[in-house]
Design a protein around this motif. Structure first.
Motif, PDB file in Angstrom:
ATOM      1  N   GLY A 204     -42.802 -36.920  86.835  1.00  0.00           N
ATOM      2  CA  GLY A 204     -41.739 -36.057  87.338  1.00  0.00           C
ATOM      3  C   GLY A 204     -40.626 -35.794  86.350  1.00  0.00           C
ATOM      4  O   GLY A 204     -39.742 -34.977  86.627  1.00  0.00           O
ATOM      5  N   PHE A 205     -40.648 -36.451  85.188  1.00  0.00           N
ATOM      6  CA  PHE A 205     -39.553 -36.287  84.228  1.00  0.00           C
ATOM      7  C   PHE A 205     -39.384 -34.826  83.814  1.00  0.00           C
ATOM      8  O   PHE A 205     -38.297 -34.240  83.939  1.00  0.00           O
ATOM      9  N   ALA A 216     -35.497 -22.328  91.402  1.00  0.00           N
ATOM     10  CA  ALA A 216     -36.623 -22.567  92.311  1.00  0.00           C
ATOM     11  C   ALA A 216     -36.383 -23.823  93.153  1.00  0.00           C
ATOM     12  O   ALA A 216     -35.918 -24.835  92.631  1.00  0.00           O
ATOM     13  N   PRO A 217     -36.693 -23.781  94.441  1.00  0.00           N
ATOM     14  CA  PRO A 217     -36.547 -24.969  95.283  1.00  0.00           C
ATOM     15  C   PRO A 217     -37.452 -26.102  94.819  1.00  0.00           C
ATOM     16  O   PRO A 217     -38.554 -25.875  94.305  1.00  0.00           O
ATOM     17  N   ALA A 218     -36.982 -27.328  95.024  1.00  0.00           N
ATOM     18  CA  ALA A 218     -37.742 -28.501  94.590  1.00  0.00           C
ATOM     19  C   ALA A 218     -39.130 -28.522  95.209  1.00  0.00           C
ATOM     20  O   ALA A 218     -40.120 -28.851  94.539  1.00  0.00           O
ATOM     21  N   ARG A 240     -39.784 -37.710  93.656  1.00  0.00           N
ATOM     22  CA  ARG A 240     -38.785 -38.735  93.370  1.00  0.00           C
ATOM     23  C   ARG A 240     -38.471 -38.795  91.882  1.00  0.00           C
ATOM     24  O   ARG A 240     -37.306 -38.868  91.483  1.00  0.00           O
ATOM     25  N   GLY A 241     -39.489 -38.772  91.037  1.00  0.00           N
ATOM     26  CA  GLY A 241     -39.241 -38.780  89.601  1.00  0.00           C
ATOM     27  C   GLY A 241     -38.460 -37.567  89.148  1.00  0.00           C
ATOM     28  O   GLY A 241     -37.549 -37.668  88.313  1.00  0.00           O
ATOM     29  N   ALA A 242     -38.778 -36.398  89.719  1.00  0.00           N
ATOM     30  CA  ALA A 242     -38.077 -35.174  89.351  1.00  0.00           C
ATOM     31  C   ALA A 242     -36.626 -35.207  89.808  1.00  0.00           C
ATOM     32  O   ALA A 242     -35.714 -34.822  89.068  1.00  0.00           O
ATOM     33  N   VAL A 243     -36.394 -35.664  91.034  1.00  0.00           N
ATOM     34  CA  VAL A 243     -35.036 -35.699  91.581  1.00  0.00           C
ATOM     35  C   VAL A 243     -34.158 -36.667  90.793  1.00  0.00           C
ATOM     36  O   VAL A 243     -33.013 -36.344  90.444  1.00  0.00           O
TER      37      VAL A 243
END
Length: 285
Positions: A204-205, A216-218, A240-243
């Motif tokens: 997700g990094f 763009a929405p998550a 979770r990783g992206a957030v």
């Protein structure tokens, strides 16, 4: 004799005085990037020789999902390194196309070299701590009270957040996957530039960098990433990783900007995406 760009070269990006001294396009359709000496620790995010070692390896001309432009040559002199690449004409890449490409890129099986970055966010947060952390966000009058609170909580809990990211699958990462570095599609892949922070990072990094730099929405980006990776990892882990990555990046950039003459853009972006920061600190996995 001091190195100088050609007089007939067109400046594409001014030097940052951190890892590169500028990027130019030549009349014969080549792109030249000048690297200048800096951090000499190979695993650190700002290792100044990384892009030269990566380009010379040819590693990213064969990967799927993301690929680097074709490398032509490197020239070393006493003041730095000059890299030459084949020019790539940019063409718009939608956030969803980019997210799908990132999903495919994360599946590449790469043998880590000594010059891969390994702890980009941990290194950056350590640098921030040396300079007082994110204290500027706590007193910024342009930030709503709720945003200031979330920024403070994220800083306080940063070691917990980093430990959570460490527990996620560790994959190849571009390191700076924002739209300006994603040049164009090439079939199912995307040609990407500026691999200065390339290495290994949490699931997700790269999607987190894309999330904080697009509209763009998550949920759309996560769905596209899952499509690109054939759902190789649980969607909740990808999100979770992206957030967490997006939240740290948003607040760190705003804190840095608040010490600059014109912090408006970063402060506005943090305010707009404050739900991401709130999710990071209030909804642990």
């Amino acid at each position: 004799m001091r190195w100088e760009p050609g007089r007939d070269w067109t400046l594409l990006a001014a030097g940052t005085d951190i890892t590169h001294g500028g990027v130019w396009r030549t009349p014969d359709r080549q792109v030249v990037k000048r690297l200048i000496p800096g951090d000499d620790r190979p695993s650190r995010y700002a290792y100044w020789r990384r892009q030269a070692e990566l380009a010379s390896s040819g590693l990213l001309e064969l990967t799927s999902g993301l690929r680097a432009p074709r490398f032509l040559k490197a020239e070393t002199d006493p003041d730095g390194i000059t890299l030459w690449f084949e020019a790539v004409a940019p063409s718009p890449v939608t956030p969803e196309e980019a997210a799908a490409a990132l999903g495919r890129f994360g599946l590449n099986q790469l043998e880590p070299a000594r010059w891969f970055s390994r702890q980009i966010l941990r290194d950056r947060l350590a640098d921030d701590a040396v300079h007082g952390g994110w204290a500027a966000c706590a007193t910024a009058e342009d930030l709503p009270a709720g945003v200031r609170r979330s920024c403070g909580l994220l800083w306080t809990r940063r070691e917990e957040v980093l430990a959570e990211l460490d527990r996620l699958p560790q994959l190849p990462v571009h390191g700076d996957a924002h739209p300006l570095n994603l040049l164009r599609r090439d079939g199912n892949d995307v040609i990407a530039a500026d691999w200065d922070q390339f290495g290994i990072g949490p699931l997700g990094f790269d999607l987190g960098y894309l999330l904080q730099s697009t509209r763009a929405p998550a949920e759309n980006l996560v769905a596209a990433y899952q499509a690109g990776s054939s759902s190789a990892f649980p969607a909740e882990q990808v999100r979770r990783g992206a957030v967490l990555t997006a939240a740290i990046t948003l607040v760190a950039r705003a804190a840095w900007a608040l010490a600059q003459p014109d912090p408006v853009d970063h402060v506005l972006r943090l305010t707009e995406l404050s739900p991401i920061v709130e999710e990071a600190v209030n909804h642990p996995s």
